[in-house]
Design a protein around this motif. Structure first.
Motif, PDB file in Angstrom:
ATOM      1  N   GLU A   1      33.004  73.964  72.065  1.00  0.00           N
ATOM      2  CA  GLU A   1      33.280  75.438  72.702  1.00  0.00           C
ATOM      3  C   GLU A   1      32.428  76.457  72.310  1.00  0.00           C
ATOM      4  O   GLU A   1      32.273  76.729  71.222  1.00  0.00           O
TER       5      GLU A   1
ATOM      6  N   LYS B   1      32.031  75.972  68.230  1.00  0.00           N
ATOM      7  CA  LYS B   1      32.852  75.101  67.384  1.00  0.00           C
ATOM      8  C   LYS B   1      32.891  73.858  68.068  1.00  0.00           C
ATOM      9  O   LYS B   1      33.181  73.619  69.309  1.00  0.00           O
ATOM     10  N   LYS B   2      33.230  72.737  67.143  1.00  0.00           N
ATOM     11  CA  LYS B   2      33.209  71.341  67.726  1.00  0.00           C
ATOM     12  C   LYS B   2      34.641  71.239  68.142  1.00  0.00           C
ATOM     13  O   LYS B   2      35.664  71.677  67.334  1.00  0.00           O
ATOM     14  N   LEU B   3      34.720  70.535  69.201  1.00  0.00           N
ATOM     15  CA  LEU B   3      36.259  70.244  69.874  1.00  0.00           C
ATOM     16  C   LEU B   3      36.597  69.066  69.230  1.00  0.00           C
ATOM     17  O   LEU B   3      36.017  68.108  68.843  1.00  0.00           O
ATOM     18  N   GLU B   4      37.870  69.211  68.826  1.00  0.00           N
ATOM     19  CA  GLU B   4      38.722  68.218  68.326  1.00  0.00           C
ATOM     20  C   GLU B   4      38.882  66.956  69.534  1.00  0.00           C
ATOM     21  O   GLU B   4      39.063  67.462  70.744  1.00  0.00           O
ATOM     22  N   ARG B   5      38.763  65.691  69.094  1.00  0.00           N
ATOM     23  CA  ARG B   5      38.856  64.492  70.333  1.00  0.00           C
ATOM     24  C   ARG B   5      40.508  64.266  70.444  1.00  0.00           C
ATOM     25  O   ARG B   5      41.153  64.426  69.402  1.00  0.00           O
TER      26      ARG B   5
ATOM     27  N   GLU C   1      28.080  65.677  70.588  1.00  0.00           N
ATOM     28  CA  GLU C   1      29.451  66.002  70.392  1.00  0.00           C
ATOM     29  C   GLU C   1      29.754  67.170  71.350  1.00  0.00           C
ATOM     30  O   GLU C   1      28.881  67.974  71.802  1.00  0.00           O
TER      31      GLU C   1
ATOM     32  N   LYS D   1      32.783  75.106  77.724  1.00  0.00           N
ATOM     33  CA  LYS D   1      32.525  73.637  77.095  1.00  0.00           C
ATOM     34  C   LYS D   1      31.152  73.189  77.303  1.00  0.00           C
ATOM     35  O   LYS D   1      30.535  73.431  78.229  1.00  0.00           O
TER      36      LYS D   1
ATOM     37  N   SER E   1      26.706  76.732  64.447  1.00  0.00           N
ATOM     38  CA  SER E   1      28.349  76.392  64.563  1.00  0.00           C
ATOM     39  C   SER E   1      28.915  77.641  63.824  1.00  0.00           C
ATOM     40  O   SER E   1      28.460  78.450  63.038  1.00  0.00           O
TER      41      SER E   1
END
Length: 148
Positions: free
Chosen positions: A132, A144-148, A129, A92, A119
């Protein structure tokens, strides 16, 4: 066959030549044909006709190549160059410079190092942000953007 060369000698020469090629290239391909040539040599020594020797060579080489090469490649990692960067995959990180698809810019800090990044889904990711690391493409991390 050839004047002064028996089938046994011919298969031995073929096996040696293929073995040398394998030693030089390290491709884990010709070794199976060298083994096939040795099996054909045994067939020649037993007294099988040249046609059967060729069938033995082709079948045994093909079977060995098909069934054992993937196993050998898995364990020997032939053709892959492992780097320390591989350890980043799955880690991460935090976007330190907005990942901008249009301009091909963006940076991520992971394990204390700053890397260029893009991305995985061609979406912009704002600074700050969490992401991963999915892959490394050239010198850029694919994230890729991590979900919160």
């Amino acid at each position: 066959m050839y004047p002064g060369i028996s089938h046994v000698m011919l298969w031995l020469i073929i096996a040696i030549v293929l073995g040398i090629i394998e030693a030089v290239t390290l491709g884990v391909v010709t070794i199976w044909f060298a083994i096939g040539a040795l099996l054909a040599l045994i067939g020649a020594a037993i007294g099988f006709s040249l046609q059967y020797q060729i069938v033995i060579f082709l079948l045994s080489s093909g079977i060995l190549l098909y069934y054992t090469r993937p196993i050998i490649k898995k364990y020997l990692k032939v053709g892959t160059v492992r780097t320390n960067a591989d350890r980043l995959i799955g880690e991460k990180g935090v976007v330190t410079e907005r990942i901008d698809v249009a301009n091909g810019r963006g940076q991520v800090k992971v394990l204390g190092q700053i890397w260029s990044a893009r991305s995985s889904d061609n979406q912009e990711i704002p600074e700050g942000e969490r992401v991963e690391i999915l892959d490394i493409s050239g010198v850029k991390l694919v994230v890729k953007k991590l979900e919160r």
